[in-house]
Write an enzyme that holds these catalytic residues in place. Structure first.
Site, short mmCIF file in Angstrom:
data_model
loop_
_atom_site.label_atom_id
_atom_site.label_comp_id
_atom_site.label_asym_id
_atom_site.label_seq_id
_atom_site.Cartn_x
_atom_site.Cartn_y
_atom_site.Cartn_z
CE LYS A 173 4.16 4.61 -20.48
NZ LYS A 173 4.61 4.15 -19.22
CD GLU A 176 6.65 3.25 -15.34
OE1 GLU A 176 5.88 3.02 -16.47
OE2 GLU A 176 6.43 3.82 -14.25
CB CYS A 281 -7.86 -5.01 -12.20
SG CYS A 281 -8.33 -5.96 -13.76
P1 NAD Z 1 -0.22 2.80 -12.80
O1 NAD Z 1 -1.20 3.79 -12.94
O2 NAD Z 1 1.05 3.39 -12.11
O3 NAD Z 1 0.65 2.97 -14.33
C1 NAD Z 1 -0.28 2.46 -15.49
C2 NAD Z 1 0.53 3.43 -16.62
O4 NAD Z 1 0.40 4.72 -16.57
C3 NAD Z 1 1.93 2.99 -17.03
O5 NAD Z 1 2.31 2.74 -18.21
C4 NAD Z 1 2.82 4.18 -16.33
O6 NAD Z 1 4.06 4.30 -16.76
C5 NAD Z 1 1.74 5.58 -16.59
N1 NAD Z 1 1.71 6.44 -15.64
C6 NAD Z 1 2.10 6.43 -14.37
N2 NAD Z 1 1.96 7.40 -13.49
C7 NAD Z 1 1.52 8.45 -14.53
C8 NAD Z 1 1.32 9.83 -14.51
N3 NAD Z 1 1.34 10.38 -13.56
N4 NAD Z 1 0.87 10.48 -15.72
C9 NAD Z 1 0.65 9.51 -16.87
N5 NAD Z 1 0.81 8.19 -17.05
C10 NAD Z 1 1.58 7.60 -15.87
O7 NAD Z 1 -0.78 1.40 -12.86
P2 NAD Z 1 0.28 0.18 -12.38
O8 NAD Z 1 0.62 0.24 -10.90
O9 NAD Z 1 1.30 -0.25 -13.24
O10 NAD Z 1 -0.89 -0.93 -12.40
C11 NAD Z 1 -1.91 -1.37 -11.39
C12 NAD Z 1 -3.09 -0.69 -11.35
O11 NAD Z 1 -3.72 -0.96 -12.33
C13 NAD Z 1 -4.32 -1.36 -10.25
O12 NAD Z 1 -5.04 -0.14 -9.79
C14 NAD Z 1 -5.15 -2.06 -11.06
O13 NAD Z 1 -6.61 -2.33 -10.51
C15 NAD Z 1 -5.09 -1.65 -12.39
N6 NAD Z 1 -5.50 -2.38 -13.42
C16 NAD Z 1 -6.91 -2.19 -13.94
C17 NAD Z 1 -7.38 -3.17 -14.67
C18 NAD Z 1 -8.77 -3.11 -15.29
O14 NAD Z 1 -8.95 -3.64 -16.35
N7 NAD Z 1 -9.67 -2.31 -14.61
C19 NAD Z 1 -6.79 -4.13 -15.36
C20 NAD Z 1 -5.19 -4.15 -14.78
C21 NAD Z 1 -4.68 -3.32 -13.93
#
Ligand code: NAD
Length: 496
Positions: A173, A176, A281
């Site tokens: 997944k 989006e 990240c």
């Molecule tokens: P996000 O949490 O908004 O989204 C990540 C995924 O979760 C997406 O596929 C999204 O559709 C889904 N999602 C969003 N809201 C949801 C909900 N309420 N319930 C279930 N699924 C949901 O993250 P983002 O903005 O796409 O990415 C940025 C974040 O990711 C930053 O906080 C960054 O630090 C983190 N990140 C961490 C790492 C790591 O290795 N620790 C690596 C890359 C990014």
């Protein structure tokens, strides 16, 4: 308008959903595609197909599974430029940075091609007289991955190649916000000869993720994204008795010792803090300057002030836009918070403009000095091109500060002292440590080992830990009777 398909049971299909999300070019706001929120029936079809495919895929010989990864790695290399072009358009990264996003994923696929040796179990002959014990590593079943926007090639490739090489089937997944890159990755995977049903792609947001978290067919969930969502996924997934690994947000510190190489410090801070618009990240978002190293802060500001974001077609652009207007607005609001908290805003990129792209989500390099640990700009992950500096008197004080921060993804120390570096690497409560390396992301034969608030779970991404995450160990204790030796009578104790 391009409609992003689902990939179910080996077919790219148009969703029948009436809920679609715009995918935009963040440098222009042009809508370049629409991505569906998969219907319940489409979710059920993807899960059923993945379950069916598992029955045959797990029986495919391990070297044959490895060969799929070898062919896939070669295809990804052939298409690296093309994939980078898609990343540029839907995420706005510079071309060079987008090439790196694809390359770091290719390295995981190369690692997955080594799967036979990584699946080896253990054996001991004669654990008791005439009895041997040995273990096998077997796949779990259907696994799922939920990925963020910021590495649309690398992070899906952290997950499905290794899960599938281990003999599982996988439902992805993707974010989006930039689903076009992962869809191209999937087309190439099919072209590499992956059998029908082994990989499925569903699109959507919370309702689709909830189905993956609740459906008993799914055995393991890999998540990368923000803290709130990741904690929810970890709790809900484990409540439903699934294996979950969740990689969360971060606040990464670089400690600068006064004996460090000054030019290396300045250049590495500039690249690691605002590179990729701070949407990494492992970005360095806080510099912790020990004693006389604080004298270099004005020069860092000068160097950062010269950095310009821009469109990916501009070879001079240092980084691209933020992913959405909402992400930009959040960063600008945190910059205002910092000013109200009395941090010293020495560089403010809030009003930056990029010629020719008036609608892009641009944020210029921004820097705060004299930041304190109780300020919101320090406590929150900003995820933008904003660099904070803090002053301390000693390495011990730096270690205490960083160990009190809830996150533990990555950190680095710049020093010429082996003793200081050794003390830092030993005492710091952060899972990935760079010594004169600003962003210490391990190559795939190690694992990506964030700690504390940056990770929930036990086994990390890629490396040996991912193989453990995506498999079960079966341990067999065996005795073969020699008909020439008379069988003994019943044994009523636990001894062998
Ligand atoms: P996000 O949490 O908004 O989204 C990540 C995924 O979760 C997406 O596929 C999204 O559709 C889904 N999602 C969003 N809201 C949801 C909900 N309420 N319930 C279930 N699924 C949901 O993250 P983002 O903005 O796409 O990415 C940025 C974040 O990711 C930053 O906080 C960054 O630090 C983190 N990140 C961490 C790492 C790591 O290795 N620790 C690596 C890359 C990014």
């Amino acid at each position: 308008m391009k409609k992003v398909p689902l990939f179910i049971d080996g077919e790219f299909i148009q969703s029948t959903s009436n809920e679609w999300i715009d995918v935009t070019n963040p440098a222009t706001q042009e809508v370049i595609a629409q991505v569906p929120c998969a219907t319940d029936a489409e979710m059920a079809a993807a899960i059923a197909s993945a379950e069916k495919a598992f029955a045959t895929w797990k029986e495919v010989a391990v070297p044959e599974r490895a060969r799929v990864m070898m062919r896939y790695g070669a295809l990804l290399k052939e298409h690296q430029e093309e994939l980078a072009g898609i990343i540029c358009e839907e995420l706005g990264k510079t071309h060079e940075d987008a090439m790196g996003d694809v390359w770091r994923g290719i390295e995981v696929v190369e690692h997955a091609a080594n799967i036979p040796s990584m699946l080896m179990g253990e054996t001991v002959e004669n654990v008791a007289r005439n009895i041997d014990t040995y273990s096998y590593t077997q796949p779990l079943g259907v696994c799922a991955g939920i990925t963020p926007f910021n590495f649309p090639a690398m992070i899906p490739l952290w997950m499905f190649p290794l899960a599938i090489a281990c003999g599982n089937t996988f439902i992805l997944k993707p974010s989006e916000q930039d689903p076009l890159t992962p869809m191209r990755l999937v087309e190439l995977f099919e072209q590499a000869g992956a059998p029908k049903g082994v990989l499925q792609v569903v699109h959507g947001t919370k309702p689709q993720v909830d189905e993956l978290l609740e459906n008993p067919v799914i055995k393991a969930i890999s998540f990368v994204g923000s803290v709130g969502v990741g904690q929810y996924i970890y709790k809900k997934g484990t409540d439903n008795m699934k294996r979950v690994q969740a990689f969360l947000g971060a606040k990464n510190h670089m400690v600068v010792m006064p004996d460090a190489n000054k030019d290396a410090v300045i250049n590495n801070i500039v690249g690691a803090s605002v590179g990729a618009a701070g949407q990494r990240c492992m970005a360095i978002s806080v510099g912790v300057f020990v004693g006389e190293a604080q004298q270099w802060i004005p020069e860092i500001k000068e160097k950062l002030a010269a950095v310009r974001p821009g469109h990916y077609s501009d070879p001079e652009a240092a980084y691209g836009p933020q992913i959405t207007p909402q992400a930009k607005a959040r960063i600008l609001s945190l910059i205002e918070t910092g000013k109200n908290e009395d941090a010293n805003c020495v560089l403010d990129g809030s009003d930056i403009e990029v010629e020719g792209y008036p609608n892009g989500n641009w944020v210029g390099p921004t820097m705060f000095t004299d930041v304190k640990a109780d300020m919101d700009i320090y406590k929150e992950e900003i995820f933008g091109p904003v660099f904070l500096t803090m002053n301390v008197d000693s390495l011990d004080e730096a270690i205490e500060l960083i160990n009190n921060n809830p996150y533990g993804n990555g950190t680095s120390i710049f020093t010429n002292s082996g003793g200081a570096a050794r003390k830092y690497q030993h005492n710091i409560l952060v899972g990935q440590v760079g010594i004169n390396i600003p962003i210490p992301v391990p190559l795939p034969f190690f694992s990506f080992t964030g700690w504390r608030g940056s990770f929930a779970g036990d086994q990390h991404a890629y490396g040996k830990q991912a193989v453990k995450f995506y498999t079960e160990t079966k341990t067999i204790t065996a005795r073969w009777f020699d008909n020439d030796i008379p069988a003994s009578g019943p044994n009523m104790s636990i001894n062998l």
